[in-house]
Scaffold this motif. Structure first.
Motif, mmCIF file in Angstrom:
data_model
loop_
_atom_site.group_PDB
_atom_site.id
_atom_site.type_symbol
_atom_site.label_atom_id
_atom_site.label_comp_id
_atom_site.label_asym_id
_atom_site.label_seq_id
_atom_site.Cartn_x
_atom_site.Cartn_y
_atom_site.Cartn_z
ATOM 1 N N GLN A 39 8.307 -1.686 -0.427
ATOM 2 C CA GLN A 39 9.760 -1.860 -0.374
ATOM 3 C C GLN A 39 10.181 -2.658 0.859
ATOM 4 N N ALA A 40 9.598 -2.342 2.006
ATOM 5 C CA ALA A 40 9.986 -3.007 3.248
ATOM 6 C C ALA A 40 9.565 -4.473 3.278
ATOM 7 N N GLY A 41 8.433 -4.781 2.657
ATOM 8 C CA GLY A 41 7.921 -6.139 2.727
ATOM 9 C C GLY A 41 8.134 -6.986 1.502
ATOM 10 N N GLY A 42 8.733 -6.408 0.462
ATOM 11 C CA GLY A 42 8.917 -7.156 -0.765
ATOM 12 C C GLY A 42 7.598 -7.571 -1.399
ATOM 13 N N LEU A 43 6.581 -6.732 -1.228
ATOM 14 C CA LEU A 43 5.244 -7.013 -1.755
ATOM 15 C C LEU A 43 4.938 -6.067 -2.903
ATOM 16 N N ASP A 44 4.085 -6.507 -3.826
ATOM 17 C CA ASP A 44 3.700 -5.608 -4.907
ATOM 18 C C ASP A 44 2.605 -4.651 -4.427
ATOM 19 N N GLN A 45 2.435 -3.565 -5.157
ATOM 20 C CA GLN A 45 1.518 -2.515 -4.739
ATOM 21 C C GLN A 45 0.078 -3.016 -4.642
ATOM 22 N N PHE A 46 -0.323 -3.904 -5.550
ATOM 23 C CA PHE A 46 -1.677 -4.445 -5.513
ATOM 24 C C PHE A 46 -1.922 -5.210 -4.215
ATOM 25 N N ALA A 47 -0.969 -6.065 -3.821
ATOM 26 C CA ALA A 47 -1.107 -6.850 -2.593
ATOM 27 C C ALA A 47 -1.159 -5.944 -1.368
ATOM 28 N N VAL A 48 -0.320 -4.906 -1.346
ATOM 29 C CA VAL A 48 -0.306 -3.986 -0.212
ATOM 30 C C VAL A 48 -1.600 -3.181 -0.151
ATOM 31 N N SER A 49 -2.074 -2.702 -1.285
ATOM 32 C CA SER A 49 -3.333 -1.943 -1.302
ATOM 33 C C SER A 49 -4.487 -2.796 -0.807
ATOM 34 N N ARG A 50 -4.519 -4.047 -1.250
ATOM 35 C CA ARG A 50 -5.573 -4.961 -0.807
ATOM 36 C C ARG A 50 -5.437 -5.240 0.694
ATOM 37 N N ALA A 51 -4.208 -5.420 1.186
ATOM 38 C CA ALA A 51 -3.974 -5.675 2.607
ATOM 39 C C ALA A 51 -4.386 -4.472 3.450
ATOM 40 N N ILE A 52 -4.057 -3.278 2.997
ATOM 41 C CA ILE A 52 -4.436 -2.072 3.737
ATOM 42 C C ILE A 52 -5.957 -1.931 3.766
ATOM 43 N N ARG A 53 -6.592 -2.180 2.640
ATOM 44 C CA ARG A 53 -8.050 -2.116 2.587
ATOM 45 C C ARG A 53 -8.648 -3.092 3.604
ATOM 46 N N GLN A 54 -8.082 -4.301 3.674
ATOM 47 C CA GLN A 54 -8.555 -5.292 4.632
ATOM 48 C C GLN A 54 -8.348 -4.808 6.066
ATOM 49 N N LEU A 55 -7.175 -4.269 6.360
ATOM 50 C CA LEU A 55 -6.893 -3.769 7.707
ATOM 51 C C LEU A 55 -7.845 -2.634 8.099
ATOM 52 N N VAL A 56 -8.113 -1.740 7.164
ATOM 53 C CA VAL A 56 -9.019 -0.617 7.428
ATOM 54 C C VAL A 56 -10.443 -1.130 7.641
ATOM 55 N N GLU A 57 -10.904 -2.030 6.771
ATOM 56 C CA GLU A 57 -12.265 -2.566 6.894
ATOM 57 C C GLU A 57 -12.473 -3.327 8.198
ATOM 58 N N LEU A 58 -11.428 -4.005 8.677
ATOM 59 C CA LEU A 58 -11.515 -4.742 9.938
ATOM 60 C C LEU A 58 -11.329 -3.841 11.162
ATOM 61 N N GLY A 59 -10.999 -2.575 10.923
ATOM 62 C CA GLY A 59 -10.809 -1.635 12.027
ATOM 63 C C GLY A 59 -9.435 -1.681 12.658
ATOM 64 N N PHE A 60 -8.466 -2.315 11.979
ATOM 65 C CA PHE A 60 -7.122 -2.443 12.528
ATOM 66 C C PHE A 60 -6.186 -1.308 12.126
ATOM 67 N N ALA A 61 -6.562 -0.514 11.139
ATOM 68 C CA ALA A 61 -5.677 0.559 10.664
ATOM 69 C C ALA A 61 -6.495 1.727 10.138
ATOM 70 N N GLN A 62 -5.826 2.888 10.065
ATOM 71 C CA GLN A 62 -6.408 4.082 9.450
ATOM 72 C C GLN A 62 -5.456 4.569 8.377
ATOM 73 N N ARG A 63 -6.063 5.151 7.369
ATOM 74 C CA ARG A 63 -5.299 5.730 6.269
ATOM 75 C C ARG A 63 -5.472 7.242 6.364
ATOM 76 N N GLN A 64 -4.355 7.963 6.411
ATOM 77 C CA GLN A 64 -4.371 9.427 6.456
ATOM 78 C C GLN A 64 -3.867 9.951 5.116
ATOM 79 N N THR A 65 -4.734 10.621 4.376
ATOM 80 C CA THR A 65 -4.345 11.178 3.081
ATOM 81 C C THR A 65 -3.452 12.392 3.296
ATOM 82 N N GLY A 66 -2.437 12.511 2.462
ATOM 83 C CA GLY A 66 -1.504 13.634 2.556
ATOM 84 C C GLY A 66 -2.192 14.959 2.278
ATOM 85 N N LYS A 67 -1.766 16.016 2.964
ATOM 86 C CA LYS A 67 -2.371 17.343 2.797
ATOM 87 C C LYS A 67 -1.984 17.977 1.468
#
Length: 145
Positions: A39-67
């Protein structure tokens, strides 16, 4: 501006344009969800999921799964991510300063208002879809074309 910035962060950090955009959104709203990034970036979910995966793989981000909901994931930048973000955003600010250096503060304020109006109108178009656009009048006026 995006091309100049991309020529920097692409080769230096291995980031795609969507990954940089996602990184910038996460930096401004740590703990944000994938849906909120879309919503904030005007991006589709596929693009965001791929971007997050890239950020995580490069060590730039972490994903915290909800409890309580395993489908929910909060995204935060790592220390390395914050460092990269700082360097890229510093270059972005310098480019912005060069671009806006030739206009007055008053002109810049008018531009900000106009861009905000266009952003709001864009959100309305997105919400209504092409059917809604075809069936409506432009800004209360008939189509100018």
């Amino acid at each position: 501006m995006a091309d100049v910035l991309g020529a920097f962060y692409g080769p230096k950090y291995g980031l795609s344009r969507a990954a940089w955009r996602t990184m910038a959104i996460v930096a401004n709203r740590p703990g944000i969800s994938v849906k909120e990034i879309c919503q904030a970036g005007g991006l589709d979910q596929f693009a965001v999921s791929r971007a997050i995966r890239q950020l995580v793989e490069l060590g730039f981000a972490q994903r915290q799964t909800g409890k309580s909901d395993r489908r929910y994931a909060a995204i935060e930048l790592s220390e390395t991510g914050w460092s990269a973000y700082g360097e890229i955003s510093q270059l972005s600010r310098r480019i912005h300063a060069e671009l806006t250096g030739s206009i007055t503060d008053e002109e810049l304020a008018v531009l900000d208002v106009l861009l905000a109006k266009l952003d709001n109108a864009s959100a309305g178009v997105l919400a209504r879809g092409w059917h809604g656009v075809m069936d409506s009048k432009v800004g209360g006026r008939s189509d100018r074309s």
